[in-house]
Design a protein around this motif. Structure first.
Motif, PDB file in Angstrom:
ATOM      1  N   GLN A  52      88.094 -28.755  61.806  1.00  0.00           N
ATOM      2  CA  GLN A  52      88.457 -27.347  61.399  1.00  0.00           C
ATOM      3  C   GLN A  52      89.396 -27.482  60.696  1.00  0.00           C
ATOM      4  O   GLN A  52      90.443 -26.154  60.442  1.00  0.00           O
ATOM      5  N   GLN A  57      87.432 -24.278  55.720  1.00  0.00           N
ATOM      6  CA  GLN A  57      87.364 -24.225  57.141  1.00  0.00           C
ATOM      7  C   GLN A  57      88.589 -23.331  58.094  1.00  0.00           C
ATOM      8  O   GLN A  57      88.489 -21.911  57.740  1.00  0.00           O
ATOM      9  N   LYS A  61      87.406 -19.255  58.543  1.00  0.00           N
ATOM     10  CA  LYS A  61      87.709 -19.053  59.325  1.00  0.00           C
ATOM     11  C   LYS A  61      88.552 -17.866  59.938  1.00  0.00           C
ATOM     12  O   LYS A  61      88.811 -17.183  60.875  1.00  0.00           O
TER      13      LYS A  61
END
Length: 126
Positions: A52, A57, A61
């Protein structure tokens, strides 16, 4: 020969999570919501799953999911979803400090949403 990847500390770190924890406590203290009376935050984990924290990422996201400890005892585990606004995305991409992306004390924005039943907290960074 393989090139070793240089490991730099993520801007999503202990310093940032500690500052965020204090700001959440301040917001909870001044909240007029009767369900949140007496609530406080006793920490936010700066150790979400490693993938994450990659720049790709976070950019894709636009959030990091981790844990926060909130409640009248400060010990109830909540799922914390930290959403990145434009400023936070830019700073993260440049490996810069994220603390100034936390809304100011004087901010009138609703930047924290707590769902007590589902034990989640949504946080909107600038």
């Amino acid at each position: 020969m393989k090139k070793l990847e240089q490991k730099t500390e993520s801007p999503f770190n202990e310093k940032f999570c500690t500052k965020l924890e204090y700001r959440i406590c301040y917001e909870l203290e001044k909240s007029t919501d009767p369900e949140l009376k007496g609530f406080w935050c006793d920490g936010i984990s700066w150790l979400p799953t490693e993938n994450q924290l990659t720049k790709k990422q976070v950019n894709d996201k636009r959030k990091i999911e981790t844990k926060a400890w909130i409640g009248k005892t400060g010990q109830t585990e909540f799922r914390a979803i930290i959403n990145f606004g434009k400023k936070a995305l830019s700073k993260y991409a440049k490996e810069m400090d994220l603390t100034e992306c936390i809304p100011d004390l004087e901010s009138q924005d609703e930047w924290i949403e707590i769902d007590i039943d589902n034990k989640t907290i949504n946080i909107e960074l600038n």
